[in-house]
Design an enzyme around this catalytic site. Sequence first.
Site, mmCIF file in Angstrom:
data_model
loop_
_atom_site.group_PDB
_atom_site.id
_atom_site.type_symbol
_atom_site.label_atom_id
_atom_site.label_comp_id
_atom_site.label_asym_id
_atom_site.label_seq_id
_atom_site.Cartn_x
_atom_site.Cartn_y
_atom_site.Cartn_z
ATOM 1 N N LYS A 1 0.845 -1.200 0.000
ATOM 2 C CA LYS A 1 0.000 0.000 0.000
ATOM 3 C C LYS A 1 0.878 1.247 0.000
ATOM 4 O O LYS A 1 2.091 1.179 0.231
ATOM 5 C CB LYS A 1 -0.912 -0.005 1.229
ATOM 6 N N ARG B 1 -9.222 1.357 15.868
ATOM 7 C CA ARG B 1 -9.281 1.939 14.543
ATOM 8 C C ARG B 1 -10.385 1.203 13.782
ATOM 9 O O ARG B 1 -11.487 1.089 14.277
ATOM 10 C CB ARG B 1 -7.894 1.825 13.863
ATOM 11 N N TYR C 1 18.342 31.000 6.221
ATOM 12 C CA TYR C 1 17.288 31.813 6.826
ATOM 13 C C TYR C 1 17.432 31.853 8.341
ATOM 14 O O TYR C 1 17.633 30.823 8.999
ATOM 15 C CB TYR C 1 15.912 31.237 6.471
ATOM 16 N N MET D 1 13.586 25.405 1.109
ATOM 17 C CA MET D 1 12.659 24.686 0.243
ATOM 18 C C MET D 1 13.408 23.841 -0.794
ATOM 19 O O MET D 1 13.039 22.691 -1.048
ATOM 20 C CB MET D 1 11.722 25.668 -0.467
#
Length: 382
Positions: free
Chosen positions: A40, A138, A269, A317
């Site tokens: 999965k 669950r 940064y 990023m």
Amino acid sequence: MRLTGSAFNRVEIDLAALAANYRTLRRLAGPGVELAAVVKADAYGHGMVEVARALAAEGASTFAVAEIAEGAALRRAGVEGEIIVLLGGLPREYPQLLEHRLTTVLFDQQTALELSSLADANGRRLPVHLKVDTGMGRFGLLPEEVPAFVRLLNSLGGLRLTGVLSHLPMADSPNGGPTGEQVGRFRKIIAELDGQLAPDTVRHIGNSAALLGHPGARFDLIRPGIALYGCSPSGDEAERRRLGLQPVMGFKTRVLQVKTLPAGFGIGYGHTYVTERPTRLAVLPVGYADGYGRKLSNRAFVLIRGQRAPVRGRVCMNATMVDITDLEGGDGIVAGEEVVLLGRQQSAEIGAEEMAAWLETISYEVCCLFGALNPRSYADGG
């Protein structure tokens, strides 16, 4: 057009390591216990179709996916054997269960009635597994709800109950938590259904952690996921090595720029790191857009020329800075040099468990993130 990942970065999948892990887990499971390879979530970021094909070549005949669309994709790719859909799907997807010969997991009456009606209308009997909540909190029926639900399933002409399953939330903890109690609860449920289940009904509750540490949880079938991909479910790198599991995923980039900064120079940064000496810096074209998260700032390492180089300043990023001042031969490092973010380089290694600790998460998430956000390539290790 959707572009996945930076052209500078790549995830490498070692299919030979995957095959070796499957053989290791099959030996651990022992005779009479089948493995359902959990593929999965795009095989935890490793590529569902490629992984399933490689495992099928090793003899795997049962696969577990989350959704109907995943099972359908495997069938379209030519994957045979049983495919168990753990979450089921939406009513508009139900015809695909019949079309692609999928086995779905059930845990509510309405779905059972709708699926039986569909199968009846097509002159078919759909194989289903019943999910029981033995303590996961669950999906699944509570134990007291099971007998009546099994009677319902047995009364529906369009369905054939071929399996009963549950799931373990703490099999990877040091003492196993309530795993023993859950396994006992599961055995009790099965015993109370004596006479209502066909003799060949498959019973399964175990995951990777149960396979590795709880022999009593193996039953007829066990569902290894993260261990297939060469990671320890407990996050214990020593356990992974002791068991002989081989990491399947590597994540690599290249140096984009090398520069020397003076002492007292802020990096990135917020200037969260300021150089204390003249510093030789390698700037890498990888960042949180590629899954290389900001939590790695000032705490992670990368491998260059088989040596560890520390991340300095905030991960951006699309960029990460590393200090190569103390690396042997560091003066010769230039743009274009290969950098390993995850995996091995020469005799050094950064494992998914270590990466997960830096990110304050688990190796499952590391693999899913890196694999989903970057181009993948495949090798058979030869």
